[in-house]
Design a protein around this motif. Structure first.
Motif, mmCIF file in Angstrom:
data_model
loop_
_atom_site.group_PDB
_atom_site.id
_atom_site.type_symbol
_atom_site.label_atom_id
_atom_site.label_comp_id
_atom_site.label_asym_id
_atom_site.label_seq_id
_atom_site.Cartn_x
_atom_site.Cartn_y
_atom_site.Cartn_z
ATOM 1 N N MET A 106 20.211 -10.698 -27.896
ATOM 2 C CA MET A 106 20.042 -9.474 -28.548
ATOM 3 C C MET A 106 19.013 -8.557 -27.847
ATOM 4 S SD MET A 106 19.348 -10.599 -32.537
ATOM 5 C CE MET A 106 20.741 -10.900 -33.384
ATOM 6 N N PRO A 107 19.145 -7.179 -27.858
ATOM 7 C CA PRO A 107 18.522 -6.128 -27.152
ATOM 8 C C PRO A 107 16.974 -6.163 -27.340
ATOM 9 C CG PRO A 107 19.890 -5.018 -28.716
ATOM 10 C CD PRO A 107 20.389 -6.342 -28.730
ATOM 11 N N ASN A 108 16.125 -5.789 -26.617
ATOM 12 C CA ASN A 108 14.769 -6.173 -26.672
ATOM 13 C C ASN A 108 14.285 -5.408 -27.997
ATOM 14 O OD1 ASN A 108 14.706 -7.733 -24.397
ATOM 15 N ND2 ASN A 108 14.678 -6.003 -23.075
ATOM 16 N N ASP A 165 17.295 -3.493 -21.746
ATOM 17 C CA ASP A 165 16.785 -1.923 -22.012
ATOM 18 C C ASP A 165 17.711 -0.969 -21.527
ATOM 19 O OD1 ASP A 165 14.700 -3.070 -23.803
ATOM 20 O OD2 ASP A 165 13.167 -2.656 -22.132
ATOM 21 N N ALA A 166 18.228 -1.381 -20.170
ATOM 22 C CA ALA A 166 19.142 -0.380 -19.503
ATOM 23 C C ALA A 166 20.421 -0.392 -19.963
ATOM 24 C CB ALA A 166 18.856 -0.561 -17.911
ATOM 25 N N LEU A 167 20.741 -1.543 -20.352
ATOM 26 C CA LEU A 167 22.052 -1.766 -20.822
ATOM 27 C C LEU A 167 22.212 -1.123 -22.227
ATOM 28 C CD1 LEU A 167 24.963 -2.983 -20.706
ATOM 29 C CD2 LEU A 167 23.904 -5.228 -21.442
ATOM 30 N N LEU A 168 21.286 -1.152 -22.875
ATOM 31 C CA LEU A 168 21.191 -0.598 -24.241
ATOM 32 C C LEU A 168 21.080 1.106 -24.339
ATOM 33 C CD1 LEU A 168 20.822 -0.846 -27.497
ATOM 34 C CD2 LEU A 168 18.490 -0.909 -27.043
ATOM 35 N N ALA A 169 20.350 1.510 -23.387
ATOM 36 C CA ALA A 169 20.147 2.923 -23.071
ATOM 37 C C ALA A 169 21.156 3.623 -22.395
ATOM 38 C CB ALA A 169 18.921 3.224 -22.643
ATOM 39 N N GLU A 170 22.224 2.696 -21.600
ATOM 40 C CA GLU A 170 22.996 3.102 -20.614
ATOM 41 C C GLU A 170 22.460 4.207 -19.608
ATOM 42 O OE1 GLU A 170 26.200 5.239 -22.319
ATOM 43 O OE2 GLU A 170 26.888 3.511 -23.615
ATOM 44 N N ASN A 171 21.415 3.306 -18.752
ATOM 45 C CA ASN A 171 20.591 3.803 -17.764
ATOM 46 C C ASN A 171 20.875 2.982 -16.585
ATOM 47 O OD1 ASN A 171 19.112 5.487 -19.299
ATOM 48 N ND2 ASN A 171 17.146 4.299 -19.417
ATOM 49 N N ILE A 172 20.641 3.962 -15.310
ATOM 50 C CA ILE A 172 20.982 3.335 -14.113
ATOM 51 C C ILE A 172 19.880 2.369 -13.633
ATOM 52 C CG2 ILE A 172 21.042 3.759 -11.404
ATOM 53 C CD1 ILE A 172 22.442 6.346 -12.399
ATOM 54 N N LEU A 173 20.123 1.106 -13.111
ATOM 55 C CA LEU A 173 19.177 0.151 -12.630
ATOM 56 C C LEU A 173 19.064 0.258 -11.074
ATOM 57 C CD1 LEU A 173 20.178 -3.131 -14.982
ATOM 58 C CD2 LEU A 173 17.808 -1.907 -14.661
ATOM 59 N N GLU A 174 17.882 0.064 -10.632
ATOM 60 C CA GLU A 174 17.536 -0.282 -9.393
ATOM 61 C C GLU A 174 17.074 -1.664 -9.153
ATOM 62 O OE1 GLU A 174 18.093 2.025 -7.143
ATOM 63 O OE2 GLU A 174 18.097 3.972 -8.575
ATOM 64 N N ILE A 175 18.005 -2.459 -8.541
ATOM 65 C CA ILE A 175 17.711 -4.089 -8.331
ATOM 66 C C ILE A 175 17.774 -4.394 -7.094
ATOM 67 C CG2 ILE A 175 19.273 -4.203 -10.398
ATOM 68 C CD1 ILE A 175 21.589 -5.260 -8.900
ATOM 69 N N GLU A 176 17.036 -5.527 -7.004
ATOM 70 C CA GLU A 176 17.229 -6.375 -5.708
ATOM 71 C C GLU A 176 17.760 -7.542 -6.033
ATOM 72 O OE1 GLU A 176 13.878 -8.109 -2.242
ATOM 73 O OE2 GLU A 176 13.372 -7.728 -4.304
ATOM 74 N N TYR A 177 18.906 -7.903 -5.097
ATOM 75 C CA TYR A 177 19.779 -9.035 -5.746
ATOM 76 C C TYR A 177 19.794 -9.968 -4.302
ATOM 77 C CZ TYR A 177 24.119 -11.483 -7.488
ATOM 78 O OH TYR A 177 24.870 -12.045 -8.029
ATOM 79 N N LYS A 178 20.199 -11.202 -4.697
ATOM 80 C CA LYS A 178 20.324 -12.363 -3.742
ATOM 81 C C LYS A 178 21.574 -13.120 -3.805
ATOM 82 C CE LYS A 178 17.961 -16.218 -4.132
ATOM 83 N NZ LYS A 178 16.886 -17.011 -4.298
ATOM 84 N N ASN A 179 22.248 -12.810 -2.931
ATOM 85 C CA ASN A 179 23.966 -13.453 -3.203
ATOM 86 C C ASN A 179 23.700 -14.836 -2.687
ATOM 87 O OD1 ASN A 179 23.557 -13.942 -0.495
ATOM 88 N ND2 ASN A 179 24.935 -12.098 0.263
ATOM 89 N N LYS A 180 24.862 -15.588 -3.056
ATOM 90 C CA LYS A 180 25.015 -17.077 -2.687
ATOM 91 C C LYS A 180 24.597 -17.653 -1.584
ATOM 92 C CE LYS A 180 29.006 -17.741 -5.983
ATOM 93 N NZ LYS A 180 30.367 -18.369 -6.159
ATOM 94 N N SER A 181 24.575 -16.806 -0.341
ATOM 95 C CA SER A 181 24.147 -17.218 0.857
ATOM 96 C C SER A 181 22.780 -16.949 0.861
ATOM 97 C CB SER A 181 24.950 -16.428 2.321
ATOM 98 O OG SER A 181 26.292 -16.387 2.003
ATOM 99 N N GLY A 182 21.892 -16.348 0.145
ATOM 100 C CA GLY A 182 20.581 -16.055 0.387
ATOM 101 C C GLY A 182 20.251 -14.793 0.823
ATOM 102 N N GLU A 183 21.075 -13.974 1.112
ATOM 103 C CA GLU A 183 20.916 -12.366 1.702
ATOM 104 C C GLU A 183 20.499 -11.680 0.561
ATOM 105 O OE1 GLU A 183 24.402 -11.486 3.689
ATOM 106 O OE2 GLU A 183 24.334 -12.934 5.181
#
Length: 342
Positions: A106-108, A165-183
């Motif tokens: 559920m959304p926050n 919160d961003a999904l509910l409001a349809e806002n752009i997210l700024e993310i830092e993501y780690k892929n399977k290789s750890g990059e």
């Protein structure tokens, strides 16, 4: 003029049942005597304030009254959905099920309101007689994940809240993501949906500036920030259709395959009871040794389907497409080599 609810109102609303159930003033006085707003008040004082509050709530269409031999009887209006309304044991069970299986998705924004309901539901069920069928229902139902149970991937709670919160409001997210290789990589993404697949949650996104839809494992999002910049949700995207195409099973291609295979034993029973696709067709495949089941279906080829076929081992033979037959042969040969005692 708007009604301003005070502590007395809230405590009263928690006690009142929804019509056609009711409580008399005298019954309410007994119940309110131990409530926070009425502590250290004598019975006459409680009754006087109670009658005033009931009349005030009635003016706003929240409560209604009727005659009874014991005096006026009071209820919340029929169809009332006030979160503070008295819950029946059946209502409490419904909310307990929601808390156990659905609340994590559920959304926050809903959580602060539901927390009180969930707590109240737990108390109601706990106070039921031990032999109550409603009390024991949760002990009789269990949702088992398909396949080998795995411990769910851990998701940072701050990341979860930010994403929801961003999904509910349809806002752009700024993310830092780690892929399977750890990059590690940084990106601006448009959140389109959330898919819960047993032990992993996936955030479905479009990278800003691109049209293709991607899946990001929530547990691999290291950090994120809600930009509060809105985006135009794509009209041509439907999350349910996206999932039913088999894409979340790590699809190998956007184009469906025309599958044909021969099934025997328990595998034939499984596929007859639970088809692999709505367009599945079956027929008897006769051999000298035994009758087998020939299965044809058009479906999306993905990792889930591949591992399912491999799990059936010698109870399935893939005929078409040839590329899938060759893949099965290669993987099974490799598996045999691992167990070759020579």
């Amino acid at each position: 003029m708007n009604l301003k609810l005070n502590v007395r109102h809230l405590e009263l609303l928690e006690l009142l049942p929804i019509y056609p159930k009711f409580l008399t003033v005298n019954q309410l006085v007994v119940k309110l005597a131990n409530q926070h707003a009425y502590k250290d008040h004598d019975e006459q004082n409680i009754k006087r304030n109670l009658q005033r509050d009931l009349k005030q709530l009635e003016q706003y269409g929240i409560t209604e009254s009727g005659d009874s031999p014991e005096g006026l009887k009071w209820s919340l209006v029929k169809g009332s959905m006030y979160l503070t309304a008295q819950l029946s044991p059946a209502d409490a069970l419904c909310f307990a099920i929601i808390e156990q299986f659905i609340q994590p998705m559920m959304p926050n924004v809903l959580s602060p309101y539901l927390t009180r309901i969930f707590k109240k539901s737990t108390q109601i069920l706990a106070n039921l007689n031990y032999h109550s069928k409603l009390k024991t229902w949760l002990d009789k139902v269990y949702i088992e994940n398909k396949g080998q149970p795995l411990i769910p991937a851990e998701i940072d709670n701050m990341v979860r809240c930010c994403v929801y919160d961003a999904l509910l409001a349809e806002n752009i997210l700024e993310i830092e993501y780690k892929n399977k290789s750890g990059e590690l990589s940084n990106a601006s993404v448009q959140p389109l949906g959330l898919v819960v697949r047993a032990h992993i949650q996936y955030l479905i996104v479009q990278y800003c500036g691109y049209d293709d839809v991607r899946m990001l494992a929530m547990n691999r999002i290291i950090s994120c920030e809600n930009s509060h910049k809105t985006f135009d949700y794509p009209d041509d995207f439907n999350l349910k259709e996206y999932v039913l195409k088999g894409t979340t099973g790590l699809a190998y291609s956007d184009s469906p395959i025309e599958f044909e295979g021969i099934f025997t034993g328990f595998a034939a029973e499984i596929i007859m009871e639970t088809p692999i696709a709505k367009n599945q067709q079956t027929s008897t495949y006769r051999t000298d040794a035994e009758d087998k089941l020939l299965v044809k279906a058009s479906l999306t080829m993905n990792y889930d389907f591949e591992t399912w076929l491999l799990g059936l081992a010698n109870h399935v033979e893939v005929l078409k497409p040839v590329s899938l037959r060759n893949l099965m042969r290669e993987k099974l040969r490799a598996a045999v080599q691992l167990y070759d005692d020579s």
